[in-house]
Write a protein that holds these residues in place. Structure first.
Motif, PDB file in Angstrom:
ATOM      1  N   THR A   1       6.985  13.101   0.182  1.00  0.00           N
ATOM      2  CA  THR A   1       6.794  13.820   1.438  1.00  0.00           C
ATOM      3  C   THR A   1       6.767  15.335   1.194  1.00  0.00           C
ATOM      4  O   THR A   1       7.607  16.070   1.725  1.00  0.00           O
ATOM      5  CB  THR A   1       7.901  13.478   2.448  1.00  0.00           C
ATOM      6  OG1 THR A   1       9.189  13.776   1.847  1.00  0.00           O
ATOM      7  CG2 THR A   1       7.866  12.020   2.859  1.00  0.00           C
ATOM      8  N   PRO A   2       5.865  15.843   0.379  1.00  0.00           N
ATOM      9  CA  PRO A   2       5.804  17.293   0.149  1.00  0.00           C
ATOM     10  C   PRO A   2       5.499  18.045   1.443  1.00  0.00           C
ATOM     11  O   PRO A   2       4.739  17.565   2.288  1.00  0.00           O
ATOM     12  CB  PRO A   2       4.655  17.437  -0.857  1.00  0.00           C
ATOM     13  CG  PRO A   2       3.810  16.231  -0.648  1.00  0.00           C
ATOM     14  CD  PRO A   2       4.759  15.129  -0.299  1.00  0.00           C
ATOM     15  N   ASN A   3       6.099  19.259   1.583  1.00  0.00           N
ATOM     16  CA  ASN A   3       5.942  19.997   2.839  1.00  0.00           C
ATOM     17  C   ASN A   3       5.333  21.387   2.664  1.00  0.00           C
ATOM     18  O   ASN A   3       5.300  22.178   3.601  1.00  0.00           O
ATOM     19  CB  ASN A   3       7.286  20.110   3.551  1.00  0.00           C
ATOM     20  CG  ASN A   3       8.330  20.846   2.732  1.00  0.00           C
ATOM     21  OD1 ASN A   3       8.051  21.278   1.610  1.00  0.00           O
ATOM     22  ND2 ASN A   3       9.523  20.982   3.272  1.00  0.00           N
ATOM     23  N   THR A   4       4.844  21.691   1.462  1.00  0.00           N
ATOM     24  CA  THR A   4       4.146  22.960   1.234  1.00  0.00           C
ATOM     25  C   THR A   4       2.885  22.683   0.427  1.00  0.00           C
ATOM     26  O   THR A   4       2.741  21.615  -0.197  1.00  0.00           O
ATOM     27  CB  THR A   4       5.018  23.961   0.455  1.00  0.00           C
ATOM     28  OG1 THR A   4       5.220  23.474  -0.884  1.00  0.00           O
ATOM     29  CG2 THR A   4       6.361  24.188   1.140  1.00  0.00           C
TER      30      THR A   4
ATOM     31  N   ILE B   1       0.859  -1.180   0.000  1.00  0.00           N
ATOM     32  CA  ILE B   1       0.000   0.000   0.000  1.00  0.00           C
ATOM     33  C   ILE B   1       0.897   1.232   0.000  1.00  0.00           C
ATOM     34  O   ILE B   1       1.800   1.359   0.818  1.00  0.00           O
ATOM     35  CB  ILE B   1      -0.924  -0.008   1.224  1.00  0.00           C
ATOM     36  CG1 ILE B   1      -1.911  -1.188   1.126  1.00  0.00           C
ATOM     37  CG2 ILE B   1      -1.681   1.316   1.353  1.00  0.00           C
ATOM     38  CD1 ILE B   1      -2.766  -1.378   2.360  1.00  0.00           C
ATOM     39  N   SER B   2       0.666   2.140  -0.941  1.00  0.00           N
ATOM     40  CA  SER B   2       1.518   3.325  -1.098  1.00  0.00           C
ATOM     41  C   SER B   2       0.893   4.535  -0.426  1.00  0.00           C
ATOM     42  O   SER B   2      -0.322   4.749  -0.500  1.00  0.00           O
ATOM     43  CB  SER B   2       1.772   3.607  -2.578  1.00  0.00           C
ATOM     44  OG  SER B   2       0.557   3.770  -3.275  1.00  0.00           O
ATOM     45  N   ILE B   3       1.744   5.328   0.212  1.00  0.00           N
ATOM     46  CA  ILE B   3       1.262   6.439   1.032  1.00  0.00           C
ATOM     47  C   ILE B   3       2.001   7.726   0.687  1.00  0.00           C
ATOM     48  O   ILE B   3       3.219   7.732   0.480  1.00  0.00           O
ATOM     49  CB  ILE B   3       1.437   6.113   2.526  1.00  0.00           C
ATOM     50  CG1 ILE B   3       0.580   4.901   2.890  1.00  0.00           C
ATOM     51  CG2 ILE B   3       1.071   7.315   3.392  1.00  0.00           C
ATOM     52  CD1 ILE B   3       0.668   4.470   4.317  1.00  0.00           C
ATOM     53  N   LEU B   4       1.247   8.809   0.632  1.00  0.00           N
ATOM     54  CA  LEU B   4       1.789  10.143   0.439  1.00  0.00           C
ATOM     55  C   LEU B   4       1.688  10.896   1.764  1.00  0.00           C
ATOM     56  O   LEU B   4       0.606  10.983   2.346  1.00  0.00           O
ATOM     57  CB  LEU B   4       1.005  10.883  -0.649  1.00  0.00           C
ATOM     58  CG  LEU B   4       1.414  12.326  -0.955  1.00  0.00           C
ATOM     59  CD1 LEU B   4       2.817  12.383  -1.548  1.00  0.00           C
ATOM     60  CD2 LEU B   4       0.406  12.978  -1.904  1.00  0.00           C
ATOM     61  N   ILE B   5       2.822  11.415   2.254  1.00  0.00           N
ATOM     62  CA  ILE B   5       2.840  12.179   3.496  1.00  0.00           C
ATOM     63  C   ILE B   5       2.915  13.666   3.165  1.00  0.00           C
ATOM     64  O   ILE B   5       3.856  14.107   2.505  1.00  0.00           O
ATOM     65  CB  ILE B   5       4.049  11.798   4.374  1.00  0.00           C
ATOM     66  CG1 ILE B   5       4.024  10.308   4.729  1.00  0.00           C
ATOM     67  CG2 ILE B   5       4.071  12.642   5.652  1.00  0.00           C
ATOM     68  CD1 ILE B   5       5.291   9.835   5.435  1.00  0.00           C
ATOM     69  N   ILE B   6       1.941  14.436   3.617  1.00  0.00           N
ATOM     70  CA  ILE B   6       1.960  15.893   3.429  1.00  0.00           C
ATOM     71  C   ILE B   6       2.081  16.520   4.813  1.00  0.00           C
ATOM     72  O   ILE B   6       1.114  16.582   5.577  1.00  0.00           O
ATOM     73  CB  ILE B   6       0.688  16.379   2.712  1.00  0.00           C
ATOM     74  CG1 ILE B   6       0.523  15.655   1.374  1.00  0.00           C
ATOM     75  CG2 ILE B   6       0.732  17.887   2.503  1.00  0.00           C
ATOM     76  CD1 ILE B   6      -0.780  15.963   0.651  1.00  0.00           C
TER      77      ILE B   6
END
Length: 249
Positions: free
Chosen positions: A34-37, A5-10
């Motif tokens: 892992t975008p931070n903006t 399972i793939s996850i995007l962390i913002i």
């Protein structure tokens, strides 16, 4: 074919982002970004292939995460989990409008993280919207594995045994007679992934194998029998097994 399972962390806090990533990787999830903006998050939402997003409500002191949540619901149609350290009423009222699949509160412990992801997938599949943060709920009687573009729900009561296979744990599901893989070590699986209220039902019989007690039909010498497989019990584990089976002689 089974996939991670793939996850995007913002998340705008680098420390929290890295902590989340480390725990997710340890549990066998794939972190794709892992975008931070806000702007980087938009780019990631449009360009990356992900199954679910972990989304900080408060990006750079503003509730931009709520806007991203609304986009995930209405435009991308992906499940997401709101993460925040401050669930005040005003923020919660705004967050509910984005229709998240689950909530997490900081600090995030590993058990809550894993279970909340599973709950979010279940809620999304059932078109259920999470309406309140419930950080105390850390147990779940089921989990999901990804098969192609589908998610298969497996109930822990149907898991006959777990086998260690290098960095994976193989679990056998009695319902369909199939083995599935969890990309996590046996120790970590037993400690964090098997729900706490069910951990006592799984007994290790040797260094590499664990059996659910309800499926054991016989113990003959150092052999444990189930309807599906026979296991050899190591000397170091035989005493605990007999105790769990209420063998007193």
């Amino acid at each position: 074919m089974q996939h991670d399972i793939s996850i995007l962390i913002i998340e705008d806090d680098a420390m929290w982002s890295q902590s989340l990533k480390n725990n997710l990787v340890d549990f066998g999830f794939t972190v794709v970004g892992t975008p931070n903006t806000f702007q980087n998050a938009i780019t990631a939402l449009n360009s990356l292939n992900y199954d679910i997003a972990l989304l900080d409500i408060n990006l750079h002191t503003r509730n931009e995460g709520i806007e991203l949540g609304k986009m995930l619901t209405n435009l991308y149609r992906k499940p997401f989990i709101f993460i925040t350290g401050n669930f005040d009423k005003q923020t919660m009222d705004q967050a509910v409008e984005a229709k998240p699949s689950a909530y997490l509160t900081k600090p995030v412990n590993p058990v809550s993280l894993y279970v909340t992801i599973q709950s979010a997938i279940n809620n999304f599949n059932n078109k259920t919207v999470a309406i309140a943060a419930k950080p105390g709920e850390t147990d779940s009687d089921s989990f999901f594995v990804k098969l192609g573009d589908k998610y298969k729900k497996i109930n822990w009561k149907d898991v006959v045994y777990l086998t260690s296979d290098k960095n994976y744990t193989v679990i056998f599901n009695a319902v369909d007679g199939t083995e599935y893989y969890i990309r996590s070590s046996m120790n970590r699986t037993l400690q964090y992934i098997v729900p706490k209220h069910l951990q006592g039902k799984f007994i290790q019989v040797n260094r590499a194998e664990t059996v659910q007690l309800s499926f054991i039909t016989e113990l003959i010498a150092d052999e444990v029998y189930t309807p599906y497989k026979t296991f050899t019990v190591s000397e170091n584990y035989i005493r605990d097994l007999k105790k769990q089976l209420n063998i007193i002689a």
